[in-house]
Every structure is written in structure tokens, then in C-alpha cells.
Design a protein around this motif. Structure first.
Motif, PDB file in Angstrom:
ATOM      1  N   LYS A  59      -3.550   1.723 -11.971  1.00  0.00           N
ATOM      2  CA  LYS A  59      -3.355   0.405 -11.291  1.00  0.00           C
ATOM      3  C   LYS A  59      -3.131   0.591 -10.506  1.00  0.00           C
ATOM      4  O   LYS A  59      -4.049  -0.592  -9.193  1.00  0.00           O
ATOM      5  CB  LYS A  59      -2.847  -0.770 -12.204  1.00  0.00           C
ATOM      6  CG  LYS A  59      -2.954  -2.248 -12.570  1.00  0.00           C
ATOM      7  CD  LYS A  59      -2.344  -2.679 -13.705  1.00  0.00           C
ATOM      8  CE  LYS A  59      -1.746  -3.891 -14.001  1.00  0.00           C
ATOM      9  NZ  LYS A  59      -0.764  -4.627 -14.518  1.00  0.00           N
ATOM     10  N   GLN A  60      -1.463   0.428  -9.570  1.00  0.00           N
ATOM     11  CA  GLN A  60      -1.151   0.658  -8.360  1.00  0.00           C
ATOM     12  C   GLN A  60      -1.610   0.685  -7.318  1.00  0.00           C
ATOM     13  O   GLN A  60      -1.832   0.303  -6.084  1.00  0.00           O
ATOM     14  CB  GLN A  60       0.550   1.099  -8.941  1.00  0.00           C
ATOM     15  CG  GLN A  60       1.427  -0.244  -9.980  1.00  0.00           C
ATOM     16  CD  GLN A  60       2.187   0.229 -10.086  1.00  0.00           C
ATOM     17  OE1 GLN A  60       3.035   1.354  -9.445  1.00  0.00           O
ATOM     18  NE2 GLN A  60       2.707   0.599 -11.544  1.00  0.00           N
ATOM     19  N   PHE A  61      -2.714   2.352  -7.470  1.00  0.00           N
ATOM     20  CA  PHE A  61      -2.863   2.975  -6.628  1.00  0.00           C
ATOM     21  C   PHE A  61      -4.444   2.038  -6.475  1.00  0.00           C
ATOM     22  O   PHE A  61      -4.836   2.293  -4.858  1.00  0.00           O
ATOM     23  CB  PHE A  61      -3.418   4.057  -6.974  1.00  0.00           C
ATOM     24  CG  PHE A  61      -2.264   5.183  -6.781  1.00  0.00           C
ATOM     25  CD1 PHE A  61      -1.377   5.482  -5.717  1.00  0.00           C
ATOM     26  CD2 PHE A  61      -1.564   6.195  -7.797  1.00  0.00           C
ATOM     27  CE1 PHE A  61      -0.166   5.476  -6.309  1.00  0.00           C
ATOM     28  CE2 PHE A  61      -1.093   6.775  -8.039  1.00  0.00           C
ATOM     29  CZ  PHE A  61      -0.007   7.001  -7.081  1.00  0.00           C
ATOM     30  N   ARG A  62      -4.355   1.063  -7.239  1.00  0.00           N
ATOM     31  CA  ARG A  62      -6.111   0.482  -7.142  1.00  0.00           C
ATOM     32  C   ARG A  62      -6.157  -0.689  -5.683  1.00  0.00           C
ATOM     33  O   ARG A  62      -7.268  -1.302  -5.670  1.00  0.00           O
ATOM     34  CB  ARG A  62      -6.971   0.413  -7.753  1.00  0.00           C
ATOM     35  CG  ARG A  62      -7.950   1.566  -8.654  1.00  0.00           C
ATOM     36  CD  ARG A  62      -8.400   1.069 -10.236  1.00  0.00           C
ATOM     37  NE  ARG A  62      -9.001   0.298  -9.917  1.00  0.00           N
ATOM     38  CZ  ARG A  62      -9.456  -0.504 -10.876  1.00  0.00           C
ATOM     39  NH1 ARG A  62      -8.753  -0.439 -11.974  1.00  0.00           N
ATOM     40  NH2 ARG A  62      -9.929  -1.936 -10.591  1.00  0.00           N
ATOM     41  N   VAL A  63      -4.818  -1.092  -5.860  1.00  0.00           N
ATOM     42  CA  VAL A  63      -4.185  -2.409  -4.823  1.00  0.00           C
ATOM     43  C   VAL A  63      -4.007  -2.278  -3.819  1.00  0.00           C
ATOM     44  O   VAL A  63      -3.208  -1.092  -4.081  1.00  0.00           O
ATOM     45  CB  VAL A  63      -3.874  -2.964  -6.280  1.00  0.00           C
ATOM     46  CG1 VAL A  63      -2.724  -4.361  -5.165  1.00  0.00           C
ATOM     47  CG2 VAL A  63      -3.975  -3.171  -7.730  1.00  0.00           C
TER      48      VAL A  63
END
Length: 184
Positions: A59-63
Motif C-alpha cells: 500500500k505504501q509503495f503504491r502511494v
């Protein structure tokens, strides 16, 4: 079936935290469990935290963040309303929504799995948002029977507007989520 974690549960808090926090928790659980259990059972006890860590990392790497986020927001701010509206429509369609443009306080009506949401995005470039556009959005949602309201903004919200948004459960789509939806 839509599964939603209680907001203050351990797993929900870990999903909102940095991914490495879950790794540390997993290591701690493994270490404590290893004192009283065989290694295989200790690994099993720590495995939910490893899974949460992987989910949070994904989730964090996609944002986008930092300079990449700023550059994407600058590109979005440079768009005319029609182009920006097309980008939002395309993003919501990719997420599985049926999108319809509407007039008035809301700009889009989203429908997914029988739930209707209204989105107000026209004033998204404003540096500060007051409470009036939010009141208009809530009134439009009541009139159309929408289950939720989404307000798109790249600037800030006044204290009164923030309080009103929290009271009325208006979702705020801010820069990171906006860039993610726009696919920039």
C-alpha cells in the motif's frame, strides 16, 4: 462482502503505520513465543504480522511521496477543469465505479455494488476550503439519497470545515490519494 477492520484494532493501526513497524512487532512476537513454544509455532504466531507488513508495504509503495508527489500535484493543478474531470472519471472507472457527471454541489455520482456516492471536485485547486461547499454537498447527497460524500482538495480545510467534515463523515481525497487515483 466488505470486510472492514475496527479503526482502533491492532491490525488497523499497523496497516496505517510504516511497514517496518509490523516487521518489528513480528520479530518481537516470534522472540517471545520462541521462549515458550517450538520454532514452528512461534513462526505461526508471528505470521499475521508478517502478512500485515507485506500489505502495508504494498500500500505504501503504491502511494507517491516527496518530490514525486509534488511533481504529480503540479501537473494536476496545471490541468483545465475538463481535463481534470476526465482524469478523475477514468480513475474511478478503473476502481470499478459507474461514473455519471452531475450538476450542482457535486460533480460526479459514483455507483458501485448498489451504493451511491457524490464527489465534489470542482474547487479542488482552492488553497483553503470553508464549510459552505461541504454543506452544499451534504444537502445534495441527502436529496439524491447518496450513502457517502467525497470532497476532493489539494489545499487546506478551515477548522470549521474540518470539524463539519468529521461530523458528517465526508471523505476527503487529498493529494496522495488524488495522485494515486489519477494514475500520475
Amino acid at each position: 462482502m466488505d470486510l472492514k477492520l475496527p479503526e482502533n484494532s491492532l491490525f488497523a493501526i499497523l496497516m496505517r503505520s510504516r511497514w517496518w513497524v509490523s516487521v518489528l512487532v513480528a520479530l518481537g512476537v516470534f522472540a517471545v513465543a520462541r521462549l515458550i513454544l517450538p520454532e514452528a509455532y512461534a513462526l505461526f504466531a508471528a505470521s499475521p504480522f508478517v502478512v500485515i507488513s507485506a500489505m502495508a508495504a504494498w500500500k505504501q509503495f503504491r502511494v507517491p511521496s516527496g518530490a514525486r508527489l509534488e511533481a504529480a500535484i503540479v501537473r494536476l493543478r496545471e490541468m483545465a477543469w475538463d481535463e481534470f474531470a476526465r482524469v478523475l472519471e477514468a480513475g474511478y472507472r478503473r476502481e470499478g465505479y459507474a461514473v455519471k457527471r452531475v450538476e450542482g454541489a457535486a460533480d460526479f455520482e459514483l455507483e458501485k455494488a448498489g451504493r451511491v456516492a457524490l464527489v465534489a471536485a470542482r474547487r479542488w485547486k482552492a488553497t483553503s476550503t470553508g464549510v459552505e461547499p461541504l454543506k452544499e454537498l451534504v444537502a445534495a447527497a441527502r436529496e439524491r439519497g447518496a450513502a457517502e460524500c467525497i470532497y476532493v482538495l489539494a489545499g487546506e480545510m478551515s477548522a470549521n470545515a474540518q470539524k463539519f467534515a468529521e461530523e458528517k463523515k465526508i471523505k476527503q481525497m487529498r493529494s496522495p490519494d488524488l495522485v494515486k487515483l489519477a494514475g500520475k
